[in-house]
Scaffold this motif. Structure first.
Motif, PDB file in Angstrom:
ATOM      1  N   THR A  16       0.839  -1.211   0.000  1.00 56.94           N
ATOM      2  CA  THR A  16       0.000   0.000   0.000  1.00 56.94           C
ATOM      3  C   THR A  16       0.871   1.257   0.000  1.00 56.94           C
ATOM      4  OG1 THR A  16      -1.614  -1.219   1.331  1.00 56.94           O
ATOM      5  CG2 THR A  16      -1.877   1.170   1.225  1.00 56.94           C
ATOM      6  N   GLY A  17       1.900   1.268   0.865  1.00 58.40           N
ATOM      7  CA  GLY A  17       2.784   2.436   0.954  1.00 58.40           C
ATOM      8  C   GLY A  17       3.543   2.682  -0.345  1.00 58.40           C
ATOM      9  N   MET A  18       3.973   1.601  -0.982  1.00 59.72           N
ATOM     10  CA  MET A  18       4.692   1.750  -2.253  1.00 59.72           C
ATOM     11  C   MET A  18       3.765   2.276  -3.348  1.00 59.72           C
ATOM     12  SD  MET A  18       7.118  -1.596  -2.328  1.00 59.72           S
ATOM     13  CE  MET A  18       8.555  -1.733  -1.294  1.00 59.72           C
ATOM     14  N   LEU A  19       2.526   1.779  -3.369  1.00 62.70           N
ATOM     15  CA  LEU A  19       1.568   2.292  -4.364  1.00 62.70           C
ATOM     16  C   LEU A  19       1.326   3.784  -4.135  1.00 62.70           C
ATOM     17  CD1 LEU A  19      -1.015  -0.656  -4.527  1.00 62.70           C
ATOM     18  CD2 LEU A  19       0.567   0.071  -6.327  1.00 62.70           C
ATOM     19  N   ALA A  20       1.256   4.176  -2.844  1.00 61.47           N
ATOM     20  CA  ALA A  20       1.081   5.602  -2.535  1.00 61.47           C
ATOM     21  C   ALA A  20       2.297   6.399  -3.012  1.00 61.47           C
ATOM     22  CB  ALA A  20       0.869   5.796  -1.036  1.00 61.47           C
ATOM     23  N   GLY A  21       3.496   5.811  -2.861  1.00 65.20           N
ATOM     24  CA  GLY A  21       4.711   6.486  -3.328  1.00 65.20           C
ATOM     25  C   GLY A  21       4.701   6.659  -4.845  1.00 65.20           C
ATOM     26  N   ILE A  22       4.262   5.604  -5.548  1.00 69.33           N
ATOM     27  CA  ILE A  22       4.186   5.687  -7.009  1.00 69.33           C
ATOM     28  C   ILE A  22       3.162   6.751  -7.421  1.00 69.33           C
ATOM     29  CG2 ILE A  22       3.445   4.409  -9.072  1.00 69.33           C
ATOM     30  CD1 ILE A  22       4.765   1.914  -7.781  1.00 69.33           C
ATOM     31  N   ALA A  23       2.028   6.796  -6.679  1.00 68.67           N
ATOM     32  CA  ALA A  23       1.000   7.803  -6.979  1.00 68.67           C
ATOM     33  C   ALA A  23       1.557   9.208  -6.778  1.00 68.67           C
ATOM     34  CB  ALA A  23      -0.224   7.569  -6.089  1.00 68.67           C
ATOM     35  N   MET A  24       2.368   9.385  -5.712  1.00 70.21           N
ATOM     36  CA  MET A  24       2.972  10.703  -5.475  1.00 70.21           C
ATOM     37  C   MET A  24       3.885  11.084  -6.636  1.00 70.21           C
ATOM     38  SD  MET A  24       4.029  11.151  -1.470  1.00 70.21           S
ATOM     39  CE  MET A  24       5.191   9.819  -1.432  1.00 70.21           C
ATOM     40  N   GLY A  25       4.679  10.098  -7.073  1.00 69.73           N
ATOM     41  CA  GLY A  25       5.592  10.383  -8.179  1.00 69.73           C
ATOM     42  C   GLY A  25       4.846  10.714  -9.463  1.00 69.73           C
ATOM     43  N   MET A  26       3.785   9.933  -9.738  1.00 73.97           N
ATOM     44  CA  MET A  26       3.034  10.151 -10.984  1.00 73.97           C
ATOM     45  C   MET A  26       2.363  11.517 -11.010  1.00 73.97           C
ATOM     46  SD  MET A  26       1.349   6.392 -11.446  1.00 73.97           S
ATOM     47  CE  MET A  26       0.319   6.822 -12.826  1.00 73.97           C
ATOM     48  N   THR A  27       1.867  11.952  -9.834  1.00 74.07           N
ATOM     49  CA  THR A  27       1.161  13.241  -9.788  1.00 74.07           C
ATOM     50  C   THR A  27       2.107  14.401  -9.458  1.00 74.07           C
ATOM     51  OG1 THR A  27       0.644  12.839  -7.463  1.00 74.07           O
ATOM     52  CG2 THR A  27      -1.028  12.174  -9.064  1.00 74.07           C
ATOM     53  N   GLN A  28       3.379  14.054  -9.164  1.00 72.41           N
ATOM     54  CA  GLN A  28       4.359  15.079  -8.750  1.00 72.41           C
ATOM     55  C   GLN A  28       3.812  15.917  -7.600  1.00 72.41           C
ATOM     56  OE1 GLN A  28       7.761  15.796 -10.144  1.00 72.41           O
ATOM     57  NE2 GLN A  28       7.246  13.638 -10.262  1.00 72.41           N
ATOM     58  N   SER A  29       3.118  15.239  -6.667  1.00 70.87           N
ATOM     59  CA  SER A  29       2.551  15.916  -5.519  1.00 70.87           C
ATOM     60  C   SER A  29       3.084  15.210  -4.269  1.00 70.87           C
ATOM     61  CB  SER A  29       1.021  15.817  -5.583  1.00 70.87           C
ATOM     62  OG  SER A  29       0.470  16.184  -4.352  1.00 70.87           O
ATOM     63  N   PHE A  30       3.999  15.888  -3.571  1.00 70.12           N
ATOM     64  CA  PHE A  30       4.736  15.224  -2.494  1.00 70.12           C
ATOM     65  C   PHE A  30       4.295  15.665  -1.098  1.00 70.12           C
ATOM     66  CE2 PHE A  30       7.726  15.569  -6.173  1.00 70.12           C
ATOM     67  CZ  PHE A  30       7.582  14.239  -6.568  1.00 70.12           C
ATOM     68  N   THR A  31       3.145  16.336  -1.029  1.00 69.83           N
ATOM     69  CA  THR A  31       2.663  16.833   0.264  1.00 69.83           C
ATOM     70  C   THR A  31       2.519  15.708   1.283  1.00 69.83           C
ATOM     71  OG1 THR A  31       1.360  18.356  -1.039  1.00 69.83           O
ATOM     72  CG2 THR A  31       0.903  18.313   1.313  1.00 69.83           C
ATOM     73  N   LEU A  32       2.057  14.553   0.816  1.00 67.97           N
ATOM     74  CA  LEU A  32       1.763  13.463   1.743  1.00 67.97           C
ATOM     75  C   LEU A  32       2.967  12.546   1.986  1.00 67.97           C
ATOM     76  CD1 LEU A  32      -1.865  12.540   0.592  1.00 67.97           C
ATOM     77  CD2 LEU A  32      -1.137  14.129   2.376  1.00 67.97           C
ATOM     78  N   ALA A  33       4.169  12.979   1.556  1.00 68.05           N
ATOM     79  CA  ALA A  33       5.366  12.141   1.723  1.00 68.05           C
ATOM     80  C   ALA A  33       5.599  11.700   3.181  1.00 68.05           C
ATOM     81  CB  ALA A  33       6.597  12.869   1.177  1.00 68.05           C
ATOM     82  N   PRO A  34       5.362  12.585   4.188  1.00 66.13           N
ATOM     83  CA  PRO A  34       5.580  12.109   5.573  1.00 66.13           C
ATOM     84  C   PRO A  34       4.635  10.964   5.960  1.00 66.13           C
ATOM     85  CG  PRO A  34       5.481  14.508   5.496  1.00 66.13           C
ATOM     86  CD  PRO A  34       5.058  14.029   4.142  1.00 66.13           C
ATOM     87  N   ALA A  35       3.414  10.976   5.439  1.00 64.60           N
ATOM     88  CA  ALA A  35       2.475   9.882   5.743  1.00 64.60           C
ATOM     89  C   ALA A  35       2.972   8.586   5.102  1.00 64.60           C
ATOM     90  CB  ALA A  35       1.078  10.235   5.247  1.00 64.60           C
ATOM     91  N   HIS A  36       3.428   8.692   3.840  1.00 64.37           N
ATOM     92  CA  HIS A  36       3.981   7.537   3.123  1.00 64.37           C
ATOM     93  C   HIS A  36       5.181   6.959   3.889  1.00 64.37           C
ATOM     94  CE1 HIS A  36       6.374   5.686  -0.187  1.00 64.37           C
ATOM     95  NE2 HIS A  36       7.360   6.454   0.241  1.00 64.37           N
ATOM     96  N   ALA A  37       6.064   7.852   4.351  1.00 61.80           N
ATOM     97  CA  ALA A  37       7.277   7.403   5.041  1.00 61.80           C
ATOM     98  C   ALA A  37       6.927   6.669   6.340  1.00 61.80           C
ATOM     99  CB  ALA A  37       8.177   8.611   5.341  1.00 61.80           C
ATOM    100  N   HIS A  38       5.989   7.251   7.126  1.00 67.24           N
ATOM    101  CA  HIS A  38       5.663   6.630   8.417  1.00 67.24           C
ATOM    102  C   HIS A  38       4.847   5.352   8.246  1.00 67.24           C
ATOM    103  CE1 HIS A  38       7.087  10.535   9.864  1.00 67.24           C
ATOM    104  NE2 HIS A  38       7.388   9.862  10.963  1.00 67.24           N
ATOM    105  N   LEU A  39       3.996   5.308   7.219  1.00 65.22           N
ATOM    106  CA  LEU A  39       3.264   4.058   6.963  1.00 65.22           C
ATOM    107  C   LEU A  39       4.260   2.939   6.633  1.00 65.22           C
ATOM    108  CD1 LEU A  39       0.429   2.737   6.606  1.00 65.22           C
ATOM    109  CD2 LEU A  39       0.671   3.183   4.167  1.00 65.22           C
ATOM    110  N   ASN A  40       5.214   3.241   5.740  1.00 67.17           N
ATOM    111  CA  ASN A  40       6.186   2.214   5.333  1.00 67.17           C
ATOM    112  C   ASN A  40       7.104   1.796   6.481  1.00 67.17           C
ATOM    113  OD1 ASN A  40       5.478   1.775   2.669  1.00 67.17           O
ATOM    114  ND2 ASN A  40       6.717   3.464   1.903  1.00 67.17           N
TER     115      ASN A  40
END
Ligand code: HEM
Length: 122
Positions: A16-40
């Motif tokens: 799930t966290g990796m899919l969220a990371g890919i979604a961030m990269g695809m949309t070039q929207s990194f606001t939620l990066a801290p949530a992705h990092a802590h989930l992973n």
């Protein structure tokens, strides 16, 4: 068995966290990066390591404390990053969610420390 549950849930969280990371990269929207990092890291890496410890030390896995620690950690590992998402999207007035999530994760970590101190002697 508690270690199987932890190992299984941790790999689902990592996917799930990796899919969220890919979604961030695809949309070039990194606001939620801290949530992705802590989930992973908390929900994926830490939970997997806990699962390995309980697999390695069956006496630790057999305790009621281990079951409480497992349940608390999973709840906190989900609430904490979800709380970060809520704060980053709805504003700091919602900070109770990541605060509660982080304190639950801390409580679970203290319980894990007790489990390790009681059972780590080879
Ligand atoms: C398919 C796998 C993954 C992808 C596509 C991905 C993608 C990303 C992206 C796009 C960012 C934001 C970068 C930026 O802000 O410039 C990020 C940050 C981060 N990721 Fe991942 N990631 C992946 C897996 C992981 C895993 C497995 C972990 C940890 C176990 C991890 C930990 C982090 C951390 C610590 C950050 C920094 C967060 C921050 O700056 O607030 N990521 N990742």
């Amino acid at each position: 068995m508690i270690s199987s549950l932890m190992l299984r849930i941790s790999v689902l969280i990592l996917i799930t966290g990796m899919l969220a990371g890919i979604a961030m990269g695809m949309t070039q929207s990194f606001t939620l990066a801290p949530a992705h990092a802590h989930l992973n890291l908390i929900g994926g890496v830490l939970l997997f390591l806990f699962g390995l410890y309980y697999r390695l030390v069956p006496a630790a896995a057999a305790t009621r404390l281990a079951r409480v620690q497992c349940g608390l950690h999973i709840v906190g590992a989900l609430l904490f990053p979800i709380g970060i998402v809520i704060v980053l999207t709805a504003g700091p007035s919602q900070e109770i969610y990541p605060i509660a999530g982080s304190l639950i994760v801390l409580a679970a970590m203290v319980l894990f420390a007790v489990v390790v101190w009681r059972t780590a002697k080879a």
